[in-house]
Motif scaffolding. Structure first.
Motif, PDB file in Angstrom:
ATOM      1  N   MET A  20       0.916  -1.153   0.030  1.00 35.19           N
ATOM      2  CA  MET A  20       0.138   0.000  -0.055  1.00 35.19           C
ATOM      3  C   MET A  20       0.727   1.317  -0.082  1.00 35.19           C
ATOM      4  SD  MET A  20      -2.891   1.005   2.529  1.00 35.19           S
ATOM      5  CE  MET A  20      -3.824  -0.864   2.450  1.00 35.19           C
ATOM      6  N   PRO A  21       0.554   2.033  -0.644  1.00 36.11           N
ATOM      7  CA  PRO A  21       1.596   3.417  -0.812  1.00 36.11           C
ATOM      8  C   PRO A  21       1.818   4.050   0.547  1.00 36.11           C
ATOM      9  CG  PRO A  21      -0.116   3.351  -2.606  1.00 36.11           C
ATOM     10  CD  PRO A  21      -0.529   2.348  -1.722  1.00 36.11           C
ATOM     11  N   HIS A  22       2.955   4.710   0.876  1.00 35.44           N
ATOM     12  CA  HIS A  22       3.252   5.268   2.270  1.00 35.44           C
ATOM     13  C   HIS A  22       3.337   6.620   2.015  1.00 35.44           C
ATOM     14  CE1 HIS A  22       4.716   1.270   2.818  1.00 35.44           C
ATOM     15  NE2 HIS A  22       4.935   1.568   4.056  1.00 35.44           N
ATOM     16  N   TYR A  23       2.818   7.361   2.699  1.00 32.88           N
ATOM     17  CA  TYR A  23       2.999   9.043   2.634  1.00 32.88           C
ATOM     18  C   TYR A  23       3.338   9.352   4.109  1.00 32.88           C
ATOM     19  CZ  TYR A  23      -0.521   7.961  -0.856  1.00 32.88           C
ATOM     20  OH  TYR A  23      -1.072   7.648  -1.852  1.00 32.88           O
ATOM     21  N   VAL A  24       4.228  10.405   3.981  1.00 35.85           N
ATOM     22  CA  VAL A  24       4.995  10.963   5.132  1.00 35.85           C
ATOM     23  C   VAL A  24       4.560  12.728   5.306  1.00 35.85           C
ATOM     24  CG1 VAL A  24       7.293  11.730   6.066  1.00 35.85           C
ATOM     25  CG2 VAL A  24       7.136   9.755   4.630  1.00 35.85           C
ATOM     26  N   THR A  25       3.888  13.026   6.511  1.00 42.40           N
ATOM     27  CA  THR A  25       3.415  14.026   6.769  1.00 42.40           C
ATOM     28  C   THR A  25       4.273  14.841   7.723  1.00 42.40           C
ATOM     29  OG1 THR A  25       1.092  13.361   6.302  1.00 42.40           O
ATOM     30  CG2 THR A  25       1.265  15.448   7.258  1.00 42.40           C
ATOM     31  N   GLU A  72       4.265  12.210  10.810  1.00 42.72           N
ATOM     32  CA  GLU A  72       3.590  11.135  10.638  1.00 42.72           C
ATOM     33  C   GLU A  72       3.435  10.405   9.423  1.00 42.72           C
ATOM     34  OE1 GLU A  72      -0.802  11.070  12.206  1.00 42.72           O
ATOM     35  OE2 GLU A  72      -0.893  11.690  10.109  1.00 42.72           O
ATOM     36  N   ILE A  73       3.789   8.989   9.397  1.00 44.50           N
ATOM     37  CA  ILE A  73       3.894   8.099   8.536  1.00 44.50           C
ATOM     38  C   ILE A  73       2.681   7.204   8.295  1.00 44.50           C
ATOM     39  CG2 ILE A  73       5.196   6.608   7.128  1.00 44.50           C
ATOM     40  CD1 ILE A  73       7.719   7.557   8.778  1.00 44.50           C
ATOM     41  N   PHE A  74       2.040   7.296   7.432  1.00 39.09           N
ATOM     42  CA  PHE A  74       0.635   6.332   7.128  1.00 39.09           C
ATOM     43  C   PHE A  74       0.637   5.933   5.782  1.00 39.09           C
ATOM     44  CE2 PHE A  74      -0.860  10.429   5.633  1.00 39.09           C
ATOM     45  CZ  PHE A  74      -1.640  10.195   4.805  1.00 39.09           C
ATOM     46  N   GLU A  75      -0.143   4.580   5.688  1.00 40.02           N
ATOM     47  CA  GLU A  75      -0.341   4.165   4.476  1.00 40.02           C
ATOM     48  C   GLU A  75      -1.853   4.191   3.842  1.00 40.02           C
ATOM     49  OE1 GLU A  75       2.263   0.145   4.962  1.00 40.02           O
ATOM     50  OE2 GLU A  75       0.480   0.107   5.898  1.00 40.02           O
ATOM     51  N   ALA A  76      -2.114   4.636   2.704  1.00 41.95           N
ATOM     52  CA  ALA A  76      -3.354   4.676   2.353  1.00 41.95           C
ATOM     53  C   ALA A  76      -3.528   3.883   0.808  1.00 41.95           C
ATOM     54  CB  ALA A  76      -3.926   6.105   1.915  1.00 41.95           C
ATOM     55  N   PRO A  77      -4.595   3.435   0.577  1.00 39.50           N
ATOM     56  CA  PRO A  77      -4.922   2.685  -0.571  1.00 39.50           C
ATOM     57  C   PRO A  77      -4.491   3.508  -1.858  1.00 39.50           C
ATOM     58  CG  PRO A  77      -6.830   2.509   0.709  1.00 39.50           C
ATOM     59  CD  PRO A  77      -5.932   3.703   1.279  1.00 39.50           C
ATOM     60  N   ASP A  78      -4.511   4.690  -1.963  1.00 41.12           N
ATOM     61  CA  ASP A  78      -4.437   5.473  -3.224  1.00 41.12           C
ATOM     62  C   ASP A  78      -4.093   7.148  -2.785  1.00 41.12           C
ATOM     63  OD1 ASP A  78      -6.909   6.576  -3.007  1.00 41.12           O
ATOM     64  OD2 ASP A  78      -7.483   4.738  -4.112  1.00 41.12           O
ATOM     65  N   HIS A  96       0.186  22.981  10.482  1.00 44.58           N
ATOM     66  CA  HIS A  96       0.612  23.141   9.234  1.00 44.58           C
ATOM     67  C   HIS A  96       1.081  21.995   8.636  1.00 44.58           C
ATOM     68  CE1 HIS A  96      -0.501  27.402   9.288  1.00 44.58           C
ATOM     69  NE2 HIS A  96       0.262  27.676  10.309  1.00 44.58           N
ATOM     70  N   THR A  97       0.647  21.378   7.598  1.00 45.35           N
ATOM     71  CA  THR A  97       1.336  20.063   6.924  1.00 45.35           C
ATOM     72  C   THR A  97       1.855  20.102   5.596  1.00 45.35           C
ATOM     73  OG1 THR A  97      -0.847  19.341   6.019  1.00 45.35           O
ATOM     74  CG2 THR A  97      -0.497  19.115   8.444  1.00 45.35           C
ATOM     75  N   GLU A  98       2.579  19.381   5.139  1.00 46.68           N
ATOM     76  CA  GLU A  98       3.308  19.188   3.965  1.00 46.68           C
ATOM     77  C   GLU A  98       3.313  17.571   4.079  1.00 46.68           C
ATOM     78  OE1 GLU A  98       7.168  19.536   0.968  1.00 46.68           O
ATOM     79  OE2 GLU A  98       6.972  20.760   3.174  1.00 46.68           O
ATOM     80  N   THR A  99       2.812  16.926   2.945  1.00 44.80           N
ATOM     81  CA  THR A  99       2.761  15.453   2.926  1.00 44.80           C
ATOM     82  C   THR A  99       3.525  14.941   1.525  1.00 44.80           C
ATOM     83  OG1 THR A  99       0.472  15.416   4.062  1.00 44.80           O
ATOM     84  CG2 THR A  99       1.195  13.388   2.655  1.00 44.80           C
ATOM     85  N   LEU A 100       4.223  14.066   1.570  1.00 48.03           N
ATOM     86  CA  LEU A 100       5.092  13.567   0.662  1.00 48.03           C
ATOM     87  C   LEU A 100       4.598  12.009   0.565  1.00 48.03           C
ATOM     88  CD1 LEU A 100       8.379  14.493   2.292  1.00 48.03           C
ATOM     89  CD2 LEU A 100       7.289  15.793   0.673  1.00 48.03           C
ATOM     90  N   ARG A 101       4.648  11.781  -1.024  1.00 52.42           N
ATOM     91  CA  ARG A 101       4.356  10.216  -1.382  1.00 52.42           C
ATOM     92  C   ARG A 101       5.911   9.730  -1.139  1.00 52.42           C
ATOM     93  NH1 ARG A 101       4.520   5.728  -2.532  1.00 52.42           N
ATOM     94  NH2 ARG A 101       3.022   4.610  -4.189  1.00 52.42           N
ATOM     95  N   ALA A 102       5.751   8.681  -0.072  1.00 57.61           N
ATOM     96  CA  ALA A 102       7.080   7.812  -0.159  1.00 57.61           C
ATOM     97  C   ALA A 102       7.185   6.532  -0.745  1.00 57.61           C
ATOM     98  CB  ALA A 102       7.477   7.715   1.365  1.00 57.61           C
ATOM     99  N   PHE A 103       8.211   6.160  -1.350  1.00 55.56           N
ATOM    100  CA  PHE A 103       8.372   4.999  -2.292  1.00 55.56           C
ATOM    101  C   PHE A 103       9.366   3.984  -1.260  1.00 55.56           C
ATOM    102  CE2 PHE A 103       7.137   7.922  -5.329  1.00 55.56           C
ATOM    103  CZ  PHE A 103       6.146   7.285  -5.947  1.00 55.56           C
ATOM    104  N   THR A 104       9.046   2.849  -0.923  1.00 53.95           N
ATOM    105  CA  THR A 104       9.899   1.841  -0.225  1.00 53.95           C
ATOM    106  C   THR A 104      11.060   1.716  -1.154  1.00 53.95           C
ATOM    107  OG1 THR A 104       8.625  -0.123  -1.071  1.00 53.95           O
ATOM    108  CG2 THR A 104       7.905   0.843   0.973  1.00 53.95           C
ATOM    109  N   ARG A 105      12.169   1.104  -0.500  1.00 53.93           N
ATOM    110  CA  ARG A 105      13.255   0.638  -1.144  1.00 53.93           C
ATOM    111  C   ARG A 105      13.042  -0.235  -2.354  1.00 53.93           C
ATOM    112  NH1 ARG A 105      18.633  -2.330   1.122  1.00 53.93           N
ATOM    113  NH2 ARG A 105      19.663  -2.875  -0.634  1.00 53.93           N
ATOM    114  N   GLU A 106      12.035  -1.181  -2.206  1.00 58.39           N
ATOM    115  CA  GLU A 106      11.669  -2.232  -3.160  1.00 58.39           C
ATOM    116  C   GLU A 106      10.969  -1.383  -4.143  1.00 58.39           C
ATOM    117  OE1 GLU A 106      10.938  -2.733   0.169  1.00 58.39           O
ATOM    118  OE2 GLU A 106      12.356  -4.204   0.362  1.00 58.39           O
ATOM    119  N   GLU A 107       9.794  -0.668  -4.058  1.00 57.55           N
ATOM    120  CA  GLU A 107       9.257   0.055  -4.917  1.00 57.55           C
ATOM    121  C   GLU A 107      10.120   0.865  -5.755  1.00 57.55           C
ATOM    122  OE1 GLU A 107       4.803   0.873  -3.083  1.00 57.55           O
ATOM    123  OE2 GLU A 107       6.708   2.186  -2.258  1.00 57.55           O
TER     124      GLU A 107
END
Length: 115
Positions: A20-25, A72-78, A96-107
């Motif tokens: 599942m995609p990871h997001y870092v806020t 904060e790191i979370f996973e979401a379906p999309d 105030h937030t900034e969210t990044l889409r994070a890719f695992t090493r395997e991804e």
């Protein structure tokens, strides 16, 4: 503190398993957020519930030193679900937030193999 699994959530897509995609806020508390710090634990638990109800999972919450107060790191379906989660989490105006889409090493390795 919130205890969450660090194991990536797997979902089925056809015959393949995908993470599942990871997001870092990255969060900076507002003055309202600082004033509400005594209720921080409840806000984290509320956030975990919002993420879970949207089909995601909270990987971890970290209070940090430096430019940001919380990571904060979370996973979401999309991405659309992640955006919904972020908007719901921001409704209190505590940070105030900034969210990044994070890719695992395997991804990342899979992406690089396609180059």
């Amino acid at each position: 503190m919130v205890h969450a699994s660090t194991e990536p959530t797997r979902r089925r897509a056809g015959s393949h398993h995908h993470l599942m995609p990871h997001y870092v806020t990255l969060m900076r508390w507002t003055s309202q957020g600082v004033a509400g710090l005594p209720a921080w634990r409840e806000r984290v638990e509320d956030g975990e519930q919002i993420i879970s109800e949207a089909g995601g999972s909270l990987v971890g919450v970290y209070v940090t030193l430096g430019r940001y107060d919380v990571v904060e790191i979370f996973e979401a379906p999309d991405d659309e679900t992640a955006a919904e989660i972020i908007l719901k989490l921001q409704r209190h105006g505590a940070e105030h937030t900034e969210t990044l889409r994070a890719f695992t090493r395997e991804e990342a390795e899979e992406i690089i193999r396609k180059l």
